[in-house]
Design a protein around this motif. Structure first.
Motif, short mmCIF file in Angstrom:
data_model
loop_
_atom_site.label_atom_id
_atom_site.label_comp_id
_atom_site.label_asym_id
_atom_site.label_seq_id
_atom_site.Cartn_x
_atom_site.Cartn_y
_atom_site.Cartn_z
N GLY A 32 0.65 -1.03 -0.04
CA GLY A 32 0.02 0.04 -0.21
C GLY A 32 0.84 1.23 0.10
N MET A 33 1.96 1.25 0.74
CA MET A 33 2.79 2.53 0.80
C MET A 33 3.24 2.78 -0.63
N ALA A 34 3.38 1.64 -1.56
CA ALA A 34 3.93 1.82 -2.80
C ALA A 34 2.85 2.28 -3.69
N LEU A 35 1.67 1.80 -3.69
CA LEU A 35 0.59 2.05 -4.49
C LEU A 35 0.09 3.37 -4.53
N ILE A 36 0.19 4.04 -3.19
CA ILE A 36 -0.55 5.49 -2.93
C ILE A 36 0.66 6.33 -4.09
N LEU A 37 1.77 5.92 -4.21
CA LEU A 37 2.66 6.79 -5.22
C LEU A 37 1.95 7.02 -6.52
N ARG A 38 1.27 5.99 -7.07
CA ARG A 38 0.36 6.14 -8.34
C ARG A 38 -1.01 6.49 -8.09
N LEU A 39 -1.60 5.75 -7.24
CA LEU A 39 -3.29 5.67 -7.09
C LEU A 39 -3.52 7.00 -6.40
N GLY A 40 -2.55 7.73 -5.63
CA GLY A 40 -3.04 8.62 -4.90
C GLY A 40 -2.11 10.13 -5.40
N ARG A 41 -1.51 9.77 -6.53
CA ARG A 41 -0.43 10.87 -7.07
C ARG A 41 -0.90 12.33 -6.88
N ALA A 42 -2.07 12.53 -7.11
CA ALA A 42 -2.44 14.03 -6.80
C ALA A 42 -2.38 14.65 -5.40
N CYS A 43 -2.60 13.48 -4.56
CA CYS A 43 -2.87 13.75 -3.20
C CYS A 43 -1.49 13.76 -2.66
N VAL A 44 -0.62 13.01 -3.21
CA VAL A 44 0.78 13.07 -2.43
C VAL A 44 1.60 14.26 -3.03
N ALA A 45 1.23 14.74 -4.49
CA ALA A 45 1.83 16.02 -4.75
C ALA A 45 1.28 17.23 -3.90
N ARG A 46 0.04 17.06 -3.58
CA ARG A 46 -0.53 18.23 -2.57
C ARG A 46 0.27 18.40 -1.39
N VAL A 47 0.32 17.04 -0.81
CA VAL A 47 0.94 16.69 0.58
C VAL A 47 2.24 17.27 0.49
N MET A 48 2.92 16.89 -0.35
CA MET A 48 4.51 17.21 -0.68
C MET A 48 4.63 18.66 -1.08
N GLN A 49 3.58 19.35 -1.29
CA GLN A 49 3.64 20.83 -1.96
C GLN A 49 4.54 21.15 -3.33
N VAL A 50 4.19 20.08 -4.02
CA VAL A 50 4.90 20.42 -5.27
C VAL A 50 3.49 20.09 -6.43
N GLU A 51 3.87 20.58 -7.65
CA GLU A 51 2.89 20.62 -8.70
C GLU A 51 2.79 19.18 -9.26
N ASP A 52 3.61 18.36 -9.16
CA ASP A 52 3.52 16.87 -9.70
C ASP A 52 4.83 16.29 -9.07
N VAL A 53 4.75 14.92 -8.85
CA VAL A 53 5.94 14.31 -8.13
C VAL A 53 7.30 14.23 -9.37
N ASP A 54 8.10 15.35 -8.98
CA ASP A 54 9.02 15.19 -10.19
C ASP A 54 10.19 14.47 -9.37
N ALA A 55 11.21 14.29 -10.04
CA ALA A 55 12.45 13.24 -9.92
C ALA A 55 12.88 13.39 -8.18
N GLU A 56 13.24 14.69 -7.92
CA GLU A 56 13.76 14.96 -6.70
C GLU A 56 12.80 14.52 -5.54
N THR A 57 11.50 14.84 -5.62
CA THR A 57 10.49 14.33 -4.67
C THR A 57 10.46 13.01 -4.75
N ALA A 58 10.33 12.41 -5.96
CA ALA A 58 10.20 10.82 -6.21
C ALA A 58 11.37 10.10 -5.12
N GLU A 59 12.72 10.62 -5.21
CA GLU A 59 13.73 9.96 -4.67
C GLU A 59 13.55 10.29 -3.20
N PHE A 60 12.95 11.36 -2.54
CA PHE A 60 12.86 11.71 -1.32
C PHE A 60 11.67 10.55 -0.64
#
Length: 208
Positions: free
Chosen positions: A164-192
């Motif tokens: 589930g921790m991995a699935l949220i990165l795709r299935l909840g991508r918009a939410c993840v981006a909002r929580v991480m305060q980025v427009e989209d999950v860019d490479a730097e955010t992804a590595e973090f």
């Protein structure tokens, strides 16, 4: 156009349609148009809409199996027997899956799979048996080494938590981006995110 090339084009167009609209609402006419062929080609290559849908499921299984194949084959050739090796194997599988979830090409596949998760058909059975079950059973076996005090049911529940921790990165991508305060999950955010996922999973894989 070669037969295999045409089949691949039809499957690519079908994945888009089935992922967005589902089986019932997907249009074979639109699939044929998007793949640059006649509707008769769908019947010729796949026997019809249902056959094409199952071919899409088989295609997804092949692609995702290929993502995990190097790790799965390495562990089969040299099974982890120590706690450290098992933990490293489980973390590698999880990171591999997380990176695929973050990759653009996973979007269409996940749309298809999510629909099947909610209303399973033969397509889900094919994907589960060919790719999900081998990876999840391997992860469960690794947890038996890293967390031997846990009973089987708890280990299996823990595997689903980590997935589930991995699935949220795709299935909840918009939410993840909002929580991480980025427009989209860019490479730097992804590595973090992956680094944090590994730290959390490492804790779960360790005896308390």
């Amino acid at each position: 156009m070669a037969t295999q090339e045409l089949s691949d084009r039809i499957i690519g167009a079908a994945l888009e349609q089935f992922g967005r609209a589902g089986f019932d609402a997907a249009s074979t006419r639109e699939i044929a148009k998007a793949s640059g062929t006649a509707m008769s080609s769908i019947t010729y290559h796949f026997g019809g809409k249902q056959g094409l849908y199952l071919a899409c499921a088989d295609h997804i299984a092949v692609v995702i199996s290929g993502v995990h194949a190097p790790l799965m084959e390495a562990m089969k050739a040299n099974p982890p027997r120590t706690v450290e090796a098992a933990r490293a194997g489980a973390l590698a599988l999880l990171e591999n899956f997380a990176r695929f979830m973050l990759a653009p090409e996973s979007e269409t596949y996940c749309q298809f799979i999510v629909r099947e998760q909610q209303h399973p058909t033969e397509a889900f059975e094919r994907i589960y048996e060919k790719v999900m079950a081998p990876v999840l059973e391997t992860a469960t076996a690794l947890l038996a080494i890293t967390r031997p005090a846990l009973d089987e049911k708890t280990r299996r529940a823990l595997v689903t938590n980590m997935v589930g921790m991995a699935l949220i990165l795709r299935l909840g991508r918009a939410c993840v981006a909002r929580v991480m305060q980025v427009e989209d999950v860019d490479a730097e955010t992804a590595e973090f995110l992956i680094a944090n996922l590994r730290r959390t999973a490492n804790t779960l894989l360790s005896e308390s």
